[in-house]
Design a protein around this motif. Structure first.
Motif, PDB file in Angstrom:
ATOM      1  N   GLU A  66       7.894   7.788 -89.351  1.00  0.00           N
ATOM      2  CA  GLU A  66       7.576   7.982 -87.935  1.00  0.00           C
ATOM      3  C   GLU A  66       8.808   7.934 -87.035  1.00  0.00           C
ATOM      4  O   GLU A  66       8.887   8.645 -86.042  1.00  0.00           O
ATOM      5  CB  GLU A  66       6.557   6.941 -87.486  1.00  0.00           C
ATOM      6  CG  GLU A  66       6.018   7.198 -86.102  1.00  0.00           C
ATOM      7  CD  GLU A  66       4.904   6.241 -85.735  1.00  0.00           C
ATOM      8  OE1 GLU A  66       4.033   6.647 -84.948  1.00  0.00           O
ATOM      9  OE2 GLU A  66       4.914   5.092 -86.212  1.00  0.00           O
ATOM     10  N   SER A  72       9.849  10.016 -80.356  1.00  0.00           N
ATOM     11  CA  SER A  72       9.049   8.809 -80.572  1.00  0.00           C
ATOM     12  C   SER A  72       9.595   7.666 -79.729  1.00  0.00           C
ATOM     13  O   SER A  72      10.786   7.554 -79.491  1.00  0.00           O
ATOM     14  CB  SER A  72       9.025   8.424 -82.049  1.00  0.00           C
ATOM     15  OG  SER A  72      10.291   8.023 -82.476  1.00  0.00           O
ATOM     16  N   GLN A  78       0.641   4.819 -82.330  1.00  0.00           N
ATOM     17  CA  GLN A  78       0.873   5.520 -83.586  1.00  0.00           C
ATOM     18  C   GLN A  78       0.292   6.925 -83.517  1.00  0.00           C
ATOM     19  O   GLN A  78      -0.657   7.190 -82.790  1.00  0.00           O
ATOM     20  CB  GLN A  78       0.220   4.755 -84.727  1.00  0.00           C
ATOM     21  CG  GLN A  78       0.843   3.400 -84.962  1.00  0.00           C
ATOM     22  CD  GLN A  78       0.146   2.680 -86.096  1.00  0.00           C
ATOM     23  OE1 GLN A  78      -0.939   3.048 -86.511  1.00  0.00           O
ATOM     24  NE2 GLN A  78       0.785   1.650 -86.598  1.00  0.00           N
ATOM     25  N   ARG A 120      -1.733   8.332 -92.594  1.00  0.00           N
ATOM     26  CA  ARG A 120      -0.597   7.413 -92.480  1.00  0.00           C
ATOM     27  C   ARG A 120      -0.738   6.375 -93.579  1.00  0.00           C
ATOM     28  O   ARG A 120      -1.826   5.986 -93.929  1.00  0.00           O
ATOM     29  CB  ARG A 120      -0.623   6.692 -91.142  1.00  0.00           C
ATOM     30  CG  ARG A 120      -0.590   7.585 -89.945  1.00  0.00           C
ATOM     31  CD  ARG A 120      -0.713   6.769 -88.663  1.00  0.00           C
ATOM     32  NE  ARG A 120       0.252   5.701 -88.614  1.00  0.00           N
ATOM     33  CZ  ARG A 120       1.526   5.836 -88.233  1.00  0.00           C
ATOM     34  NH1 ARG A 120       1.953   6.986 -87.858  1.00  0.00           N
ATOM     35  NH2 ARG A 120       2.345   4.829 -88.221  1.00  0.00           N
TER      36      ARG A 120
END
Length: 173
Positions: A66, A72, A78, A120
């Motif tokens: 990630e 990000s 998330q 994920r």
């Protein structure tokens, strides 16, 4: 039969045909107008009783940490399953394309793939699907492909300017 009914029925049938043609053209557009991109792949399974003869493919760009996403934020929620992501690629010395970055925003330039977050795991690894994970082939070709690709291979993709990719072929390295 009433002329109005015939006209309405003709319009309804024509509209349905137009929608089907649009779906086909949208799926085939990367093959017609896209740029050829080659990336390394590893076959996973060449046959399925339910899906037929195919090779399931895995790519290095299918699992991304990630923190690789350029936009990000540590405080950001998330990534959610089904969310659209863009993975930028750059060509290496061997002529193969490899990961160079990931973003939630469509890149303005360069070669990139449009994918969706599939799942994920390990808290920060994101699995992404691009629609190029299976290569269907006749039985004999699928079995021969399995033998040739034991040590890996190269997926030849056609990528459109919007990031949509279609699998053209898979060749042994």
């Amino acid at each position: 039969m009433n002329r109005k009914v015939v006209t309405t029925l003709g319009f309804a049938i024509g509209f349905q045909l137009l929608v089907l043609c649009g779906v086909y053209v949208n799926a085939a557009l990367p093959l017609w107008l896209g740029k050829e991109v080659r990336i390394s792949t590893v076959p996973v399974d060449p046959r399925s009783m339910f899906r037929g003869n195919y090779a399931q493919l895995r790519y290095e760009i299918s699992e991304i940490v990630e923190t690789e996403f350029s936009d990000s934020d540590p405080n950001m929620n998330q990534l959610r399953n089904g969310e659209v992501v863009y993975v930028s690629l750059e060509q290496n010395g061997d002529g193969l394309y490899q990961f160079s970055g990931a973003s939630l925003e469509k890149p303005a330039t360069g070669v990139f793939l449009r994918g969706r977050v599939a799942s994920r795991y390990y808290s920060s690894v994101v699995r992404i699907k691009y629609g190029i994970e299976a290569y269907f082939a006749p039985k004999d070709k699928a079995l021969a492909l399995e033998a040739k690709l034991r040590d890996g291979g190269v997926a030849v993709l056609m990528v459109s300017d919007s990031g949509k990719a279609r699998l053209k072929e898979v060749v042994a390295e």
